[in-house]
Motif scaffolding. Structure first.
Motif, mmCIF file in Angstrom:
data_model
loop_
_atom_site.group_PDB
_atom_site.id
_atom_site.type_symbol
_atom_site.label_atom_id
_atom_site.label_comp_id
_atom_site.label_asym_id
_atom_site.label_seq_id
_atom_site.Cartn_x
_atom_site.Cartn_y
_atom_site.Cartn_z
ATOM 1 N N LEU A 1 0.821 -1.209 0.000
ATOM 2 C CA LEU A 1 0.000 0.000 0.000
ATOM 3 C C LEU A 1 0.857 1.262 0.000
ATOM 4 O O LEU A 1 1.793 1.401 0.786
ATOM 5 C CB LEU A 1 -0.917 -0.001 1.228
ATOM 6 C CG LEU A 1 -1.921 1.146 1.330
ATOM 7 C CD1 LEU A 1 -2.927 1.098 0.180
ATOM 8 C CD2 LEU A 1 -2.651 1.095 2.679
ATOM 9 N N ASN A 2 0.533 2.184 -0.894
ATOM 10 C CA ASN A 2 1.168 3.488 -1.003
ATOM 11 C C ASN A 2 2.625 3.437 -1.451
ATOM 12 O O ASN A 2 3.344 4.438 -1.348
ATOM 13 C CB ASN A 2 1.070 4.264 0.319
ATOM 14 C CG ASN A 2 -0.353 4.576 0.708
ATOM 15 O OD1 ASN A 2 -1.198 4.849 -0.156
ATOM 16 N ND2 ASN A 2 -0.652 4.513 2.002
ATOM 17 N N SER A 3 3.084 2.294 -1.953
ATOM 18 C CA SER A 3 4.464 2.231 -2.433
ATOM 19 C C SER A 3 4.541 2.794 -3.844
ATOM 20 O O SER A 3 3.523 2.946 -4.531
ATOM 21 C CB SER A 3 4.973 0.793 -2.424
ATOM 22 O OG SER A 3 4.472 0.077 -3.539
ATOM 23 N N ILE A 4 5.767 3.099 -4.285
ATOM 24 C CA ILE A 4 5.954 3.560 -5.664
ATOM 25 C C ILE A 4 6.383 2.397 -6.558
ATOM 26 O O ILE A 4 6.858 2.611 -7.671
ATOM 27 C CB ILE A 4 6.960 4.723 -5.747
ATOM 28 C CG1 ILE A 4 8.354 4.285 -5.278
ATOM 29 C CG2 ILE A 4 6.462 5.922 -4.963
ATOM 30 C CD1 ILE A 4 9.441 5.318 -5.578
ATOM 31 N N THR A 5 6.200 1.188 -6.037
ATOM 32 C CA THR A 5 6.457 -0.025 -6.831
ATOM 33 C C THR A 5 5.194 -0.896 -6.840
ATOM 34 O O THR A 5 5.179 -1.993 -6.291
ATOM 35 C CB THR A 5 7.655 -0.809 -6.266
ATOM 36 O OG1 THR A 5 7.477 -0.975 -4.854
ATOM 37 C CG2 THR A 5 8.957 -0.079 -6.528
ATOM 38 N N PRO A 6 4.120 -0.397 -7.437
ATOM 39 C CA PRO A 6 2.859 -1.156 -7.455
ATOM 40 C C PRO A 6 2.956 -2.390 -8.348
ATOM 41 O O PRO A 6 3.935 -2.577 -9.080
ATOM 42 C CB PRO A 6 1.854 -0.144 -7.998
ATOM 43 C CG PRO A 6 2.681 0.789 -8.829
ATOM 44 C CD PRO A 6 4.003 0.891 -8.135
ATOM 45 N N GLY A 7 1.927 -3.206 -8.297
ATOM 46 C CA GLY A 7 1.925 -4.469 -9.026
ATOM 47 C C GLY A 7 2.129 -4.314 -10.520
ATOM 48 O O GLY A 7 2.784 -5.143 -11.157
ATOM 49 N N HIS A 8 1.559 -3.289 -11.106
ATOM 50 C CA HIS A 8 1.785 -2.960 -12.508
ATOM 51 C C HIS A 8 2.268 -1.506 -12.570
ATOM 52 O O HIS A 8 1.876 -0.689 -11.733
ATOM 53 C CB HIS A 8 0.503 -3.126 -13.325
ATOM 54 C CG HIS A 8 0.038 -4.545 -13.445
ATOM 55 N ND1 HIS A 8 -0.697 -5.173 -12.464
ATOM 56 C CD2 HIS A 8 0.219 -5.469 -14.421
ATOM 57 C CE1 HIS A 8 -0.947 -6.418 -12.828
ATOM 58 N NE2 HIS A 8 -0.411 -6.624 -14.015
ATOM 59 N N PRO A 9 3.111 -1.168 -13.521
ATOM 60 C CA PRO A 9 3.662 0.193 -13.578
ATOM 61 C C PRO A 9 2.569 1.245 -13.671
ATOM 62 O O PRO A 9 1.610 1.090 -14.435
ATOM 63 C CB PRO A 9 4.514 0.174 -14.852
ATOM 64 C CG PRO A 9 4.819 -1.268 -15.092
ATOM 65 C CD PRO A 9 3.614 -2.021 -14.611
#
Length: 659
Positions: free
Chosen positions: A95-103
């Motif tokens: 949650l809230n990361s800049i490395t989500p599941g898809h770009p």
């Protein structure tokens, strides 16, 4: 030494991917493990990007169309010096990361497009290449290649099964977009099975038939072969290039080459086995060797040098071609003066689609950033910019595009044009065909890019083309989508409002909904008030309304006629034009209450389409006059007569409900 560093770098990417997926307990391992060499070679040796200035205008663009393999991109961004740390990678898919599941575009610096729905990244890459070609044709001069960059796409087998990919590939081949290079991760495996279970086509022959240059890398782990293929692709001057890279999904795993490694983490035992294959068994998680970090400094150094060279060239360009340089600077910075809508005059009674065509052709010379067209309906949608070329191979400076009958690709390509920067992609087709485009429209809304979608033939007034071409539920469907302004114009003033809003938008796409039949120019229509989403277009005759009729588009004129009939019955109602639910929802509570006072409970909506949703404005006791069925093939006048959609019927409905 170089080959040793190449292999160590590739294995570092693979190890980072493994650690991130294992830590998240979720994600896609297979694609990044197999495609790591091609991603590495492209970024380490070819990508012209500057991590210190990630939005530098003449940088290369990169789209990971196979967005489920996002860890490949995150690893490359981290190693290349972009502001994405190991701690960010440790937060992969959290949650809230800049490395989500898809770009996700705008969430992660260095991501040029949000991808994941397969095929669309490919199509957006085509749009970016179109934007580059268009700007280069308009502004480049001999010895001054001011706009001169590549668009690189990494696609997979799944991309090529999507129709949008094939549609976009055909457009790219027809236009000869030689600055577009697609690397195909050909691992022959999909999520459920081997690729041959669903596709045995010869994609190389298919792409050749569509006008592409094709190259094959037989060993996807051979960095020298990949390097040579990209160099060869860059030498092609008249076609886009597809590089088929034969890879092994999940390379390094005992599950390699099977669908079992496509997604999800592996067991701890398998992870340890894989780390041994990569040479990282004795290192802590997320380890990056110092020599790899230093080796990747070349990416940033190359980008800094490239931007400095470009800035020096641009200064000389400015001195020799000051007018062109000034216009390009404004385009790059988004600082073009807004068109003069105040003095824009449209004379006579006409369909809103015709008014839209006049607005488009009036504003383009004042704001020449629009690039787009129609799905083979330009003369009907009125989306052609007159007296300007249509793009063709080796001739890109015209703003018009023949998309052909490829609505989905058209929308995704327009998104790519907008994403490129400096330009605004737009499209045109019938409203009913928004269904073909919906996923791409949704991507625009998710990314917050202000692509403009023009939809004409907005109701049963389509007539004799019948129910397949008469939209009923499409308008409500678009309204249900977050972060899009849906604007259904009633007359020329509201059409101008729609275009003014669309051109001013910077983080929201706009759907402009227009009709086919002629409509009157309404006395109370107001361009500025319309931009608030709803306004009083005709006040009650006694200025003391006991009821409200809310309408949109061509039905606003019907509502005003209904108001006149009700006056004869001593019933005084206010007519509200509500071209945009979304914009009205953004207004203050005070303004909303001013237009729709709470104390006036007798409310009616009139819109020739699905009624679902109008209850939020008319209340549970209100009246919704619309149409919740499919239409008929007949002259529009006969259809309207059949369903009794006229002011007299509207007045009777109102009286029956509230008298």
């Amino acid at each position: 030494m170089e080959q040793k560093l190449d292999q160590l770098s590739v294995n570092t990417i693979r190890n980072l991917t493994l650690d991130a997926v294992q830590r998240a307990h979720h994600g896609h391992l297979g694609m990044p493990l197999g495609a790591a060499p091609m991603g590495y070679i492209l970024w380490r040796y070819y990508m012209s990007v500057n991590p210190e200035d990630p939005t530098w205008f003449d940088r290369d663009r990169f789209v990971l169309s196979a967005g489920h393999g996002s860890m490949l991109l995150y690893a490359l961004l981290h190693l290349s010096g972009f502001p994405l740390t190991i701690e960010d990678i440790k937060q992969f898919r959290q949650l809230n990361s800049i490395t989500p599941g898809h770009p996700e575009y705008k969430k992660t610096i260095g991501v040029d497009a949000s991808t994941g729905p397969l095929g669309q990244g490919f199509a957006m890459g085509v749009g970016m290449a179109i934007a580059e070609a268009h700007l280069a044709d308009r502004f480049n001069q001999p010895h001054f290649p001011i706009v001169n960059h590549y668009t690189y796409v990494i696609s997979g087998d799944g991309d090529f099964e999507e129709g949008v990919c094939q549609e976009a590939a055909s457009v790219a081949g027809n236009l000869g977009l030689n600055k577009l290079i697609v690397l195909w991760d050909a691992n022959q495996v999909t999520s459920d099975a081997e690729l041959t279970a669903s596709n045995t086509e010869d994609e190389m022959l298919k792409f050749e038939a569509m006008g592409w240059n094709t190259i094959e890398v037989h060993d996807g782990n051979n960095c020298l072969e990949i390097k040579s293929a990209i160099a060869q692709a860059k030498r092609c001057s008249d076609r886009p290039t597809l590089i088929k890279v034969n890879t092994i999904i999940g390379y390094g795993s005992r599950l390699a080459g099977t669908s079992a490694i496509h997604s999800d983490p592996v067991s701890d035992e398998e992870a340890q086995y894989m780390k041994k294959q990569f040479g990282f068994a004795d290192q802590e998680p997320f380890y990056v060797p110092d020599e790899v970090a230093k080796w990747f400094d070349a990416v940033g150094d190359r980008g800094v040098q490239a931007e400095e060279t470009w800035l020096n060239l641009f200064e000389k360009y400015r001195q020799k071609f000051p007018d062109l340089a000034n216009q390009l600077t404004k385009i790059m910075k988004g600082e073009l003066t807004e068109p003069d809508f105040e003095s824009l005059k449209i004379e006579g009674e006409m369909a809103t689609r015709a008014a839209s065509g006049q607005v488009l052709n009036t504003v383009y010379p004042q704001m020449p950033i629009l690039v787009g067209g129609s799905g083979d309906l330009g003369t009907s949608n009125k989306t052609t910019i007159n007296d300007k070329f249509f793009m063709a191979k080796h001739r890109y400076w015209g703003p018009n595009i023949y998309f052909g009958i490829r609505e989905f690709a058209m929308a995704a390509i327009a998104n790519g044009i907008t994403l490129h920067g400096g330009l605004r992609g737009y499209t045109g087709t019938f409203l009913v065909f928004s269904d073909y485009m919906r996923s791409a429209i949704r991507q625009a809304a998710i990314m917050g890019v202000p692509t403009i979608f023009v939809f004409t033939h907005d109701s049963l007034y389509v007539g004799q083309d019948g129910p397949t071409h008469q939209p009923v539920e499409q308008l409500m469907s678009l309204r249900a989508m977050p972060n899009i302004n849906v604007f259904r114009a009633a007359d020329d003033e509201e059409v101008k409002a729609a275009w003014q809003l669309a051109l001013a938008a910077n983080k929201t796409p706009t759907a402009i909904i227009l009709n086919r039949q002629a409509v009157p120019q309404l006395a109370g229509s107001d361009r500025l008030k319309a931009q608030k989403g709803a306004y009083v277009i005709s006040e009650a005759a006694n200025n003391k309304p006991t009821g409200i009729i809310i309408a949109t588009g061509s039905e606003v004129a019907l509502a005003i006629k209904t108001q006149e009939i009700l006056v004869q019955k001593q019933i005084f109602v206010r007519v509200v034009s509500m071209p945009s639910w979304e914009l009205f929802a953004l207004q203050s509570a005070e303004y909303q209450a001013e237009v729709l006072p709470d104390e006036i409970e007798c409310r009616m909506s009139i819109e020739l389409g699905a009624t679902l949703g109008w209850q939020q404005y008319v209340g549970l006791k209100g009246v919704t006059m619309g149409y919740d069925h499919f239409g008929e093939s007949a002259p529009a006048v006969d259809i309207i007569k059949m369903i009794d959609f006229n002011p007299e019927h509207a007045a009777n409905l109102y009286v029956a409900a509230f008298a």
